[in-house]
Design a protein around this motif. Sequence first.
Motif, PDB file in Angstrom:
ATOM      1  N   PHE A 152       0.782  -1.236   0.000  1.00  0.00           N
ATOM      2  CA  PHE A 152       0.000   0.000   0.000  1.00  0.00           C
ATOM      3  C   PHE A 152       0.814   1.287   0.000  1.00  0.00           C
ATOM      4  CE2 PHE A 152      -3.293  -2.958   1.411  1.00  0.00           C
ATOM      5  CZ  PHE A 152      -4.395  -2.494   0.706  1.00  0.00           C
ATOM      6  N   TYR A 153       2.025   1.276   0.538  1.00  0.00           N
ATOM      7  CA  TYR A 153       2.769   2.538   0.605  1.00  0.00           C
ATOM      8  C   TYR A 153       3.031   3.076  -0.806  1.00  0.00           C
ATOM      9  CZ  TYR A 153       3.844   2.294   5.619  1.00  0.00           C
ATOM     10  OH  TYR A 153       3.761   2.281   6.980  1.00  0.00           O
ATOM     11  N   PRO A 154       2.677   4.355  -1.053  1.00  0.00           N
ATOM     12  CA  PRO A 154       2.906   4.933  -2.382  1.00  0.00           C
ATOM     13  C   PRO A 154       4.362   5.354  -2.562  1.00  0.00           C
ATOM     14  CG  PRO A 154       1.972   6.584  -0.947  1.00  0.00           C
ATOM     15  CD  PRO A 154       2.031   5.317  -0.142  1.00  0.00           C
ATOM     16  N   SER A 155       4.739   5.593  -3.796  1.00  0.00           N
ATOM     17  CA  SER A 155       6.078   6.131  -4.061  1.00  0.00           C
ATOM     18  C   SER A 155       6.202   7.517  -3.434  1.00  0.00           C
ATOM     19  CB  SER A 155       6.318   6.233  -5.567  1.00  0.00           C
ATOM     20  OG  SER A 155       6.269   4.965  -6.184  1.00  0.00           O
ATOM     21  N   HIS A 156       7.356   7.789  -2.871  1.00  0.00           N
ATOM     22  CA  HIS A 156       7.629   9.099  -2.280  1.00  0.00           C
ATOM     23  C   HIS A 156       9.138   9.291  -2.282  1.00  0.00           C
ATOM     24  CE1 HIS A 156       7.351   6.214   1.187  1.00  0.00           C
ATOM     25  NE2 HIS A 156       8.495   6.797   1.505  1.00  0.00           N
ATOM     26  N   PRO A 157       9.617  10.465  -1.946  1.00  0.00           N
ATOM     27  CA  PRO A 157      11.065  10.695  -1.984  1.00  0.00           C
ATOM     28  C   PRO A 157      11.846   9.636  -1.211  1.00  0.00           C
ATOM     29  CG  PRO A 157       9.926  12.762  -1.655  1.00  0.00           C
ATOM     30  CD  PRO A 157       8.878  11.692  -1.594  1.00  0.00           C
TER      31      PRO A 157
END
Length: 428
Positions: A346-351
């Motif tokens: 579930f964790y989205p792409s992010h820096p």
Amino acid sequence: MAGRRDGLLTRPGGSPSRGSRIAMAVAVGILLGCVCAFLYPDGLFRSFSTSPYHVQGKSEKCETAERTNTLKSELASLSQKNEELKKQVMELISKLKLAEQGKDQAQKQFLALGQQHKAGAFGTVKSLRTNPAVIPDESVNPRLAKMLEKVAVRKELIVALANSNVKDMLELWFQNIKRVGIPNYLVVALDDGIERYCNASGVPVYRRNSEEGIDRIGRDGSNHAVSGLKFHILREFLQLGYSVLLSDVDIIYLQNPFDHLYRDSDIESMSDGHSNMTAYGYDDVSDDPPMGWARYAHTMRIWVYNSGFFYIRPTIPSIELLDRVADRMARQPDSWDQAVFNEELFYPSHPGYEGLHASKRTMDIYLFMNSKVLFKTVRKDAHLRRLKPVIVHVNYHPEKFERMKAVVDFYVNGKQDALDPFPDGSRS
């Protein structure tokens, strides 16, 4: 004039004079000389020599031998380079096969669609939800491939991991699978005792080749440690091209689950949610009074997927999910596999982080029912009690075996009070 010229060159009887014949011969000779000089400027006899090598002698023969040796050396060098190129080509072919399976999701979607399309009218546009399956690779595990050909139905099957610590639950698990008439299931035995027990009970069983770390966890590991193994083991099933319905053994089967799957996502999982909101998602408003006008912040909430019962298709995102979870479990042995499973899903792409691009579907909580839904809601509702779920997963309660038997009594044997003795939650 004409008569006079003829008179000088001929005798009175009409035949040419001797002087005339000599003059003609000289003229022809001169003409031939000019022609030969033009055609053979180096001399007539030089042009007919048999070979220039005869003229140049021994020095030319030495040069020829040296040239031959040079050519042989170059040929040997080219042969060696050719072998090296063959090896490089084979390596490139191998890498190409991996690259074909490792293309990003957008490329896979393009290949699946076959051609590019224009966007349709408003309200008619839908994105691709089903990623294409990987190309099966039987070289990964030929022994397992042969077994799956016999066990699987339409390239899919139920898979459960078990060691001797869960023998009683395993027996109840496969008894109900047999009762429902599900043919495509397999037990991955984690110790010799379970392998012998399954063989004696007529249960399809598979024992992996010995691996020290896996064997140790399989024999002596806790439930969480054993649960973490499945992400490592399932990879081979997917590489062989099979879809897997991963199942813990604390589950009672009441219907054939393959009749109730959508198969439109990489992962199709049961939820730990106990209501439509918690299972399928809702807008949860957070209140922070010191912010004044901006005190309310909207958040999206969903209860986690259950890592003990999910259907996983053989796609690149699915295999990547297994790899990510198995890697984190190896590096963080104290982690809970279900928490890691959901974070990676579930964790989205992010820096600093690239999220997993996998499609997912939440199963119907009243068909694929967890024990919180059953004991806290369903058994107390006259209408819901009449529903027959596909499975019941006793995941919320520690006294698993007793509750599993009560589920069988209630849904199979018709004992309407079989669930009554148990509290909503655990006894302690």
